[in-house]
Design an enzyme around this catalytic site. Structure first.
Site, PDB file in Angstrom:
ATOM      1  N   CYS A 165       0.843  -1.129  -0.094  1.00  0.00           N
ATOM      2  CA  CYS A 165       0.030  -0.006  -0.063  1.00  0.00           C
ATOM      3  C   CYS A 165       0.712   1.082  -0.014  1.00  0.00           C
ATOM      4  O   CYS A 165       0.410   2.413  -0.235  1.00  0.00           O
ATOM      5  CB  CYS A 165      -0.960  -0.093   1.299  1.00  0.00           C
ATOM      6  SG  CYS A 165      -1.884  -1.393   1.044  1.00  0.00           S
ATOM      7  N   HIS A 305      -2.476   7.326   7.019  1.00  0.00           N
ATOM      8  CA  HIS A 305      -2.686   6.135   6.182  1.00  0.00           C
ATOM      9  C   HIS A 305      -4.159   5.532   6.687  1.00  0.00           C
ATOM     10  O   HIS A 305      -4.965   5.562   5.739  1.00  0.00           O
ATOM     11  CB  HIS A 305      -1.751   5.348   6.724  1.00  0.00           C
ATOM     12  CG  HIS A 305      -1.790   3.858   5.782  1.00  0.00           C
ATOM     13  ND1 HIS A 305      -1.708   3.913   4.688  1.00  0.00           N
ATOM     14  CD2 HIS A 305      -1.763   2.626   6.397  1.00  0.00           C
ATOM     15  CE1 HIS A 305      -2.058   2.604   4.255  1.00  0.00           C
ATOM     16  NE2 HIS A 305      -1.928   1.907   5.368  1.00  0.00           N
ATOM     17  N   GLU A 316      -0.505   4.955  14.350  1.00  0.00           N
ATOM     18  CA  GLU A 316      -0.032   5.891  13.561  1.00  0.00           C
ATOM     19  C   GLU A 316      -0.338   7.378  14.508  1.00  0.00           C
ATOM     20  O   GLU A 316       0.576   7.921  14.422  1.00  0.00           O
ATOM     21  CB  GLU A 316      -1.066   5.974  12.319  1.00  0.00           C
ATOM     22  CG  GLU A 316      -0.618   7.368  11.483  1.00  0.00           C
ATOM     23  CD  GLU A 316      -1.411   7.138   9.959  1.00  0.00           C
ATOM     24  OE1 GLU A 316      -0.744   8.088   9.180  1.00  0.00           O
ATOM     25  OE2 GLU A 316      -2.267   6.326  10.010  1.00  0.00           O
ATOM     26  N   LYS A 337      -9.403   7.822   3.535  1.00  0.00           N
ATOM     27  CA  LYS A 337      -9.989   6.406   3.236  1.00  0.00           C
ATOM     28  C   LYS A 337     -11.459   6.198   3.773  1.00  0.00           C
ATOM     29  O   LYS A 337     -12.064   5.422   3.387  1.00  0.00           O
ATOM     30  CB  LYS A 337      -9.095   5.530   3.859  1.00  0.00           C
ATOM     31  CG  LYS A 337      -7.470   5.341   2.898  1.00  0.00           C
ATOM     32  CD  LYS A 337      -6.878   4.271   3.798  1.00  0.00           C
ATOM     33  CE  LYS A 337      -5.523   4.220   2.987  1.00  0.00           C
ATOM     34  NZ  LYS A 337      -4.622   5.289   3.318  1.00  0.00           N
ATOM     35  N   HIS A 342      -9.878   1.813   0.815  1.00  0.00           N
ATOM     36  CA  HIS A 342      -8.209   1.620   0.363  1.00  0.00           C
ATOM     37  C   HIS A 342      -7.851   1.237  -0.923  1.00  0.00           C
ATOM     38  O   HIS A 342      -8.321   0.283  -1.129  1.00  0.00           O
ATOM     39  CB  HIS A 342      -7.819   0.797   1.742  1.00  0.00           C
ATOM     40  CG  HIS A 342      -6.428   0.574   1.846  1.00  0.00           C
ATOM     41  ND1 HIS A 342      -5.603   1.444   0.969  1.00  0.00           N
ATOM     42  CD2 HIS A 342      -5.600   0.130   2.693  1.00  0.00           C
ATOM     43  CE1 HIS A 342      -4.353   1.057   1.345  1.00  0.00           C
ATOM     44  NE2 HIS A 342      -4.264   0.237   2.530  1.00  0.00           N
ATOM     45  N   PHE A 403       1.708  -3.646   4.054  1.00  0.00           N
ATOM     46  CA  PHE A 403       2.186  -4.847   4.438  1.00  0.00           C
ATOM     47  C   PHE A 403       3.426  -5.290   4.037  1.00  0.00           C
ATOM     48  O   PHE A 403       4.127  -5.026   3.006  1.00  0.00           O
ATOM     49  CB  PHE A 403       1.191  -6.175   3.859  1.00  0.00           C
ATOM     50  CG  PHE A 403      -0.280  -6.069   4.132  1.00  0.00           C
ATOM     51  CD1 PHE A 403      -0.655  -5.369   5.328  1.00  0.00           C
ATOM     52  CD2 PHE A 403      -1.231  -6.878   3.555  1.00  0.00           C
ATOM     53  CE1 PHE A 403      -1.887  -5.484   5.590  1.00  0.00           C
ATOM     54  CE2 PHE A 403      -2.428  -7.114   3.918  1.00  0.00           C
ATOM     55  CZ  PHE A 403      -2.833  -6.324   5.237  1.00  0.00           C
TER      56      PHE A 403
END
Length: 416
Positions: A165, A305, A316, A337, A342, A403
């Site tokens: 991502c 994110h 975060e 998002k 996403h 990831f």
């Protein structure tokens, strides 16, 4: 060696809440949700039955039918967004030195639907390997920038970055450095993804990564909310035209913002989970600020994110509080998002575009679907909840994580 300055002169967006950059922006500031029941296949047996699909999009409205048939959706999306960004930048394609124009793209997966279809078709057969001759060229992740360069004749560096991502944020940072170091005058950069497929949804469901709020898809993506239960998968593309500042100025280009720096790091912790204290996120934001030559108190806005996962959102925000200290409470923080879902490898690009447009218009898009406070999140942080907020933004940051522990961060500044 003195690094060259880099500016943004063109934007293109193809998203679940708008099929152009202007439609995307209108969707953002109005708090529009792109989530709805999946239309691409029968979801009866799937845990998650919704996603953020593109709406009213037909590739052949933009691409020759024969050529479109030789492209996976992720490449079609890339072509449409790149076309818009290039047109927006008003590049003089006839006179520019195309040897010094690159295309550096991001994709986390690439042609997943193509791979899925070809393997399923083979499995239905008698074992004879009958595959489409365009199977491999449609599937490979580097084919999107390849097709962009072929269309326009751009002969500079051309490749795809793959870091899940974080892919398109990685691509943007590479593009920034290509111009900074004098290798290119112009780079078309961004990312695209088309993973709303049987394999994509099934795979993420198997990881328990997706929201299963099937009774209310439009409210399922709810970053920072105590009742969040996973991310909502989206699709689309974002494209940016970057130019060396003096090159852009000499041709009288409209300049949206200066791309002032970027940072990278690794969590070195877990395949899919973030470090609970956000250690890698702390490092990437510090690296980004140092690369840009800025102090924490210079930052006005952070597009997080913020995927709407229980672990990721808290980690975060803890990292933001550590890096920015008391100034963190003065920053407009948001997660777009909540509206787009996403977009995996395309997330960094469309979220960078959100930051740039927020800077241009003086409005921070909201984090929608927030109803319940999470006791693990500092209530004094301004998460721009449910409604857009006016803000004079001089410096905006965008965080993107993938990831594998891949972290990327980019910074934009109003041009002095």
């Amino acid at each position: 060696m003195e690094l060259k300055r880099v500016v943004v002169t063109g934007l293109g967006a193809l998203t679940p809440i708008g099929n152009t950059k202007d439609e995307y922006w209108e969707g953002l500031i109005s708090g529009k949700s792109g989530a709805a029941p999946i239309t691409y296949y029968d979801t009866e047996k799937f845990k998650t039955k919704f996603a953020c699909e593109l709406k009213n999009f037909n590739a052949t409205d933009f691409i020759d039918r024969k050529l479109a048939s030789r492209m996976d959706k992720f490449t079609q999306y890339a072509m449409v967004a790149a076309d818009e960004a290039i047109a927006d930048a008003k590049l003089d394609l006839d006179s520019m030195n195309k040897l010094r124009v690159g295309v550096i793209w991001g994709a986390g997966i690439g042609g997943l639907e193509t791979f899925q279809e070809e393997v399923l078709n083979f499995a239905k057969g008698d074992g004879t390997p009958r595959f489409n001759p365009f199977f491999i060229p449609k599937m490979i992740a580097d084919i999107a920038p390849g097709n962009i360069s072929i269309k326009y004749g751009f002969m500079g560096p051309n490749y795809t970055t793959v870091s899940a991502c974080a892919s398109s944020a990685n691509a943007m940072f590479d593009a920034l450095n290509s111009i900074r170091l004098g290798h290119c005058d112009v780079v078309v950069t961004g990312g695209s993804e088309a993973a709303v497929t049987i394999a994509g949804m099934g795979g993420f469901n198997a990881m328990h990564a997706l929201s299963t709020r099937n009774e209310s898809p439009e409210t399922a993506s709810r970053p920072f909310d105590a009742t969040r239960d996973g991310f909502v998968l989206g699709e689309g593309a974002g494209a940016l035209v970057l130019e060396e500042y003096e090159y852009a100025k000499a041709r009288g280009a409209k300049i949206y913002a200066e791309f002032i720096g970027g940072g990278l790091s690794s969590d070195a912790y877990h395949m899919t989970a973030p470090h609970p204290e956000g250690k890698g996120v702390v490092v990437v934001m510090k690296n980004c600020l140092e690369n840009a030559g800025l102090k924490p108190e210079d930052v006005d806005h952070i597009n997080t994110h913020g995927t709407s996962t229980p672990l990721g959102d808290v980690a975060e925000l803890k990292a933001i509080s550590e890096v920015f200290g008391s100034h963190a409470k003065k920053i407009n923080i948001n997660s777009t998002k909540s509206m787009t879902g996403h977009l995996l490898g395309a997330a960094g690009a469309i979220e960078a575009i959100s930051v740039i447009l927020a800077m241009e218009h003086g409005i921070v898009p909201p984090t929608i679907n927030y109803t319940t406070a999470d006791e693990n999140i500092d209530p004094e942080l301004n998460l721009t909840l449910n409604k857009a907020q006016k803000r004079n933004i001089k410096v905006g940051m965008s965080n993107t994580f993938g990831f594998g522990g891949h972290n990327a961060c980019v910074l934009f500044k109003k041009l002095d």
